[in-house]
Write an enzyme that holds these catalytic residues in place. Structure first.
Site, PDB file in Angstrom:
ATOM      1  N   LYS A  13      -7.074  18.353 -43.091  1.00 34.54           N
ATOM      2  CA  LYS A  13      -7.823  19.527 -43.016  1.00 34.54           C
ATOM      3  C   LYS A  13      -7.987  19.661 -41.244  1.00 34.54           C
ATOM      4  O   LYS A  13      -8.159  20.694 -40.750  1.00 34.54           O
ATOM      5  CB  LYS A  13      -7.862  19.664 -43.927  1.00 34.54           C
ATOM      6  CG  LYS A  13      -7.657  19.655 -44.889  1.00 34.54           C
ATOM      7  CD  LYS A  13      -7.914  20.967 -46.607  1.00 34.54           C
ATOM      8  CE  LYS A  13      -9.567  20.616 -46.842  1.00 34.54           C
ATOM      9  NZ  LYS A  13      -9.381  18.942 -47.108  1.00 34.54           N
ATOM     10  N   ARG A  88     -12.051  26.650 -52.765  1.00 32.13           N
ATOM     11  CA  ARG A  88     -11.943  25.390 -53.479  1.00 32.13           C
ATOM     12  C   ARG A  88     -11.900  25.431 -54.884  1.00 32.13           C
ATOM     13  O   ARG A  88     -11.488  24.844 -55.816  1.00 32.13           O
ATOM     14  CB  ARG A  88     -13.425  24.526 -53.361  1.00 32.13           C
ATOM     15  CG  ARG A  88     -13.420  23.749 -52.443  1.00 32.13           C
ATOM     16  CD  ARG A  88     -12.765  22.623 -52.476  1.00 32.13           C
ATOM     17  NE  ARG A  88     -13.269  21.360 -51.515  1.00 32.13           N
ATOM     18  CZ  ARG A  88     -13.635  21.100 -50.434  1.00 32.13           C
ATOM     19  NH1 ARG A  88     -13.475  21.730 -49.506  1.00 32.13           N
ATOM     20  NH2 ARG A  88     -14.977  19.819 -50.863  1.00 32.13           N
ATOM     21  N   ARG A 127     -13.526   6.777 -42.347  1.00 32.18           N
ATOM     22  CA  ARG A 127     -13.844   8.297 -41.583  1.00 32.18           C
ATOM     23  C   ARG A 127     -15.407   7.903 -40.783  1.00 32.18           C
ATOM     24  O   ARG A 127     -16.063   7.259 -41.461  1.00 32.18           O
ATOM     25  CB  ARG A 127     -14.023   9.636 -42.378  1.00 32.18           C
ATOM     26  CG  ARG A 127     -14.680  11.020 -41.044  1.00 32.18           C
ATOM     27  CD  ARG A 127     -14.150  11.758 -42.112  1.00 32.18           C
ATOM     28  NE  ARG A 127     -14.896  11.928 -42.947  1.00 32.18           N
ATOM     29  CZ  ARG A 127     -14.329  13.132 -44.313  1.00 32.18           C
ATOM     30  NH1 ARG A 127     -13.324  13.880 -43.318  1.00 32.18           N
ATOM     31  NH2 ARG A 127     -14.654  12.740 -45.369  1.00 32.18           N
ATOM     32  N   ARG A 160     -19.845   9.093 -43.523  1.00 30.16           N
ATOM     33  CA  ARG A 160     -20.928  10.887 -44.028  1.00 30.16           C
ATOM     34  C   ARG A 160     -21.494   9.823 -46.089  1.00 30.16           C
ATOM     35  O   ARG A 160     -20.163   9.016 -45.989  1.00 30.16           O
ATOM     36  CB  ARG A 160     -19.427  11.253 -44.773  1.00 30.16           C
ATOM     37  CG  ARG A 160     -19.935  12.847 -44.025  1.00 30.16           C
ATOM     38  CD  ARG A 160     -18.418  13.431 -43.891  1.00 30.16           C
ATOM     39  NE  ARG A 160     -18.112  13.978 -45.623  1.00 30.16           N
ATOM     40  CZ  ARG A 160     -16.552  14.993 -45.547  1.00 30.16           C
ATOM     41  NH1 ARG A 160     -16.830  14.920 -44.150  1.00 30.16           N
ATOM     42  NH2 ARG A 160     -16.970  15.243 -46.421  1.00 30.16           N
ATOM     43  N   ARG A 171     -15.337  13.152 -56.010  1.00 31.65           N
ATOM     44  CA  ARG A 171     -14.345  14.671 -54.897  1.00 31.65           C
ATOM     45  C   ARG A 171     -13.085  14.801 -55.355  1.00 31.65           C
ATOM     46  O   ARG A 171     -12.286  15.542 -55.673  1.00 31.65           O
ATOM     47  CB  ARG A 171     -14.326  13.792 -53.540  1.00 31.65           C
ATOM     48  CG  ARG A 171     -15.835  13.915 -53.128  1.00 31.65           C
ATOM     49  CD  ARG A 171     -15.983  13.504 -51.718  1.00 31.65           C
ATOM     50  NE  ARG A 171     -15.492  14.697 -51.251  1.00 31.65           N
ATOM     51  CZ  ARG A 171     -14.955  13.791 -49.636  1.00 31.65           C
ATOM     52  NH1 ARG A 171     -15.431  12.603 -49.518  1.00 31.65           N
ATOM     53  NH2 ARG A 171     -14.802  14.639 -48.649  1.00 31.65           N
TER      54      ARG A 171
HETATM   55  P1  AP5 Z   1      -9.679  14.802 -42.192  1.00 32.27           P
HETATM   56  O1  AP5 Z   1      -9.391  15.424 -40.767  1.00 32.27           O
HETATM   57  O2  AP5 Z   1     -12.069  15.001 -41.740  1.00 32.27           O
HETATM   58  O3  AP5 Z   1      -9.906  15.197 -43.380  1.00 32.27           O
HETATM   59  P2  AP5 Z   1     -10.177  16.464 -44.423  1.00 32.27           P
HETATM   60  O4  AP5 Z   1      -9.136  17.001 -45.047  1.00 32.27           O
HETATM   61  O5  AP5 Z   1     -10.851  17.696 -43.321  1.00 32.27           O
HETATM   62  O6  AP5 Z   1     -11.391  15.621 -45.620  1.00 32.27           O
HETATM   63  P3  AP5 Z   1     -12.556  15.844 -46.011  1.00 32.27           P
HETATM   64  O7  AP5 Z   1     -13.115  14.597 -46.590  1.00 32.27           O
HETATM   65  O8  AP5 Z   1     -13.703  16.278 -44.775  1.00 32.27           O
HETATM   66  O9  AP5 Z   1     -12.913  17.404 -46.928  1.00 32.27           O
HETATM   67  P4  AP5 Z   1     -13.279  17.646 -47.753  1.00 32.27           P
HETATM   68  O10 AP5 Z   1     -12.941  18.970 -48.278  1.00 32.27           O
HETATM   69  O11 AP5 Z   1     -13.368  17.023 -49.780  1.00 32.27           O
HETATM   70  O12 AP5 Z   1     -14.854  17.716 -47.442  1.00 32.27           O
HETATM   71  P5  AP5 Z   1     -15.737  18.869 -46.900  1.00 32.27           P
HETATM   72  O13 AP5 Z   1     -16.365  18.993 -45.444  1.00 32.27           O
HETATM   73  O14 AP5 Z   1     -14.851  19.869 -46.974  1.00 32.27           O
HETATM   74  O15 AP5 Z   1      -9.947  13.282 -41.717  1.00 32.27           O
HETATM   75  C1  AP5 Z   1     -10.365  12.811 -42.471  1.00 32.27           C
HETATM   76  C2  AP5 Z   1     -10.208  11.031 -41.660  1.00 32.27           C
HETATM   77  O16 AP5 Z   1      -8.706  10.556 -41.967  1.00 32.27           O
HETATM   78  C3  AP5 Z   1     -10.531  10.872 -40.044  1.00 32.27           C
HETATM   79  O17 AP5 Z   1     -11.810   9.685 -40.168  1.00 32.27           O
HETATM   80  C4  AP5 Z   1      -9.335  11.756 -39.565  1.00 32.27           C
HETATM   81  O18 AP5 Z   1     -10.002  10.888 -38.363  1.00 32.27           O
HETATM   82  C5  AP5 Z   1      -8.368  10.477 -40.146  1.00 32.27           C
HETATM   83  N1  AP5 Z   1      -7.316  11.265 -39.799  1.00 32.27           N
HETATM   84  C6  AP5 Z   1      -7.262  12.751 -40.296  1.00 32.27           C
HETATM   85  N2  AP5 Z   1      -6.020  13.490 -40.047  1.00 32.27           N
HETATM   86  C7  AP5 Z   1      -5.228  11.619 -39.664  1.00 32.27           C
HETATM   87  C8  AP5 Z   1      -4.270  11.629 -39.463  1.00 32.27           C
HETATM   88  N3  AP5 Z   1      -3.142  12.380 -39.349  1.00 32.27           N
HETATM   89  N4  AP5 Z   1      -3.703  10.359 -39.668  1.00 32.27           N
HETATM   90  C9  AP5 Z   1      -4.272   9.569 -39.248  1.00 32.27           C
HETATM   91  N5  AP5 Z   1      -5.662   9.364 -39.432  1.00 32.27           N
HETATM   92  C10 AP5 Z   1      -6.476  10.923 -39.639  1.00 32.27           C
HETATM   93  O19 AP5 Z   1     -16.321  18.686 -48.488  1.00 32.27           O
HETATM   94  C11 AP5 Z   1     -17.175  18.244 -48.354  1.00 32.27           C
HETATM   95  C12 AP5 Z   1     -18.377  18.633 -49.713  1.00 32.27           C
HETATM   96  O20 AP5 Z   1     -18.809  19.959 -49.248  1.00 32.27           O
HETATM   97  C13 AP5 Z   1     -17.541  18.483 -50.996  1.00 32.27           C
HETATM   98  O21 AP5 Z   1     -17.295  17.789 -51.631  1.00 32.27           O
HETATM   99  C14 AP5 Z   1     -18.506  19.835 -51.700  1.00 32.27           C
HETATM  100  O22 AP5 Z   1     -19.628  19.585 -52.053  1.00 32.27           O
HETATM  101  C15 AP5 Z   1     -19.075  20.543 -50.729  1.00 32.27           C
HETATM  102  N6  AP5 Z   1     -18.104  21.818 -50.541  1.00 32.27           N
HETATM  103  C16 AP5 Z   1     -17.235  22.133 -49.156  1.00 32.27           C
HETATM  104  N7  AP5 Z   1     -16.717  23.029 -49.410  1.00 32.27           N
HETATM  105  C17 AP5 Z   1     -16.680  23.408 -50.233  1.00 32.27           C
HETATM  106  C18 AP5 Z   1     -16.539  24.681 -50.865  1.00 32.27           C
HETATM  107  N8  AP5 Z   1     -15.938  25.880 -50.662  1.00 32.27           N
HETATM  108  N9  AP5 Z   1     -17.196  25.575 -52.530  1.00 32.27           N
HETATM  109  C19 AP5 Z   1     -18.055  24.086 -52.646  1.00 32.27           C
HETATM  110  N10 AP5 Z   1     -17.878  23.137 -52.610  1.00 32.27           N
HETATM  111  C20 AP5 Z   1     -18.020  23.083 -51.417  1.00 32.27           C
END
Ligand code: AP5
Length: 220
Positions: A13, A88, A127, A160, A171
């Site tokens: 995403k 979420r 990552r 991270r 998660r």
């Molecule tokens: P990446 O693009 O970073 O994936 P992502 O879907 O954004 O995954 P995240 O792990 O960042 O999402 P998340 O939802 O768990 O974390 P968030 O930061 O929102 O890609 C991942 C890896 O794959 C990277 O290394 C990238 O280079 C690689 N990659 C990407 N696309 C690729 C492809 N097509 N091919 C190959 N490789 C690829 O949340 C973190 C924490 O914050 C949560 O656990 C929670 O505690 C809190 N939080 C955040 N938002 C909320 C909310 N709305 N409500 C409550 N708590 C929240």
């Protein structure tokens, strides 16, 4: 356009939203990034959020919704935005509807990135993020030119805290229990479009643009 990117951790995403928004001049609103900034600054919100994030649990709805509501008032959201990692929970989605009503705007589409578990685990375990500019890499899929060093700014790359295997498992459970119900929520509103989260980055970006009916990327 006003969009939501929905999908499990590691669906890509953030990677796809960053690329789309840079090219289209839309705001990329990632609640994960906003929360990590708050933690780094040790702000009141950051101090409240840090333990939830470290353990892979969700930060309480009211804290996240007020963060997003403030962010959406900024000028850079006028042309369009992508909400990445928000909403979420169903409660967050309902609160988002109320917030958008007060701003007199509507969502255009919710893109859901269906992603296989093995893909998720491989992506999250590899990552790496730049400490200085936040650029996102993967040790094998999207490697930097020099190991451990950001191509864009020369900053140090780190893993991270919540990408450790035990936290990733947590998660994924949280995603299934609290976030996956949003697929139905947005289907019922006629906003959902499902795409594959398993594709290579370029292919994934092209699929997003086709789904949205926007032109091909100017500068990949
Ligand atoms: P990446 O693009 O970073 O994936 P992502 O879907 O954004 O995954 P995240 O792990 O960042 O999402 P998340 O939802 O768990 O974390 P968030 O930061 O929102 O890609 C991942 C890896 O794959 C990277 O290394 C990238 O280079 C690689 N990659 C990407 N696309 C690729 C492809 N097509 N091919 C190959 N490789 C690829 O949340 C973190 C924490 O914050 C949560 O656990 C929670 O505690 C809190 N939080 C955040 N938002 C909320 C909310 N709305 N409500 C409550 N708590 C929240």
């Amino acid at each position: 356009m006003r969009l939501v990117f929905l999908g499990p951790p590691g669906a890509g995403k953030g990677t796809q939203a960053e690329r789309l928004c840079r090219d289209m001049n839309w705001a990329h609103v990632s609640t994960g990034d906003l929360l990590r900034e708050a933690v780094a600054e040790a702000s009141e919100l950051g101090l409240k959020a840090v333990e939830f994030m470290k353990s892979g649990r969700l930060v309480p709805d009211d804290l996240v919704v007020s963060l997003v509501a403030e962010r959406l008032k900024r000028d850079d959201c006028t042309e369009g935005f992508v909400l990445d990692g928000f909403p979420r929970t169903v409660v967050q989605a309902e609160m988002l509807e109320e917030t958008l009503d007060t701003l007199d705007i509507r969502l255009d589409r919710v893109l859901y990135f269906a992603t296989d578990r093995e893909v998720i685990i491989t992506r999250l375990s590899g990552r790496r993020i730049c400490r200085d500019c936040g650029a996102n890499y993967h040790v094998t899929n999207i490697p930097p030119k020099v190991e451990g060093v950001c191509d864009r700014c020369g900053g140090e790359l780190y893993q991270r805290d919540d990408d450790r295997p035990e936290t990733v498992q947590k998660r994924l459970v949280v995603y299934e229990e609290q976030t996956a119900p949003l697929i139905r929520f947005y289907e019922e509103r006629g906003l959902l479009k499902e795409l594959s989260g398993n594709l290579e980055v370029e292919e994934g970006q092209a699929a997003i643009r086709t789904a949205l009916g926007v032109p091909a990327e100017r500068e990949p």
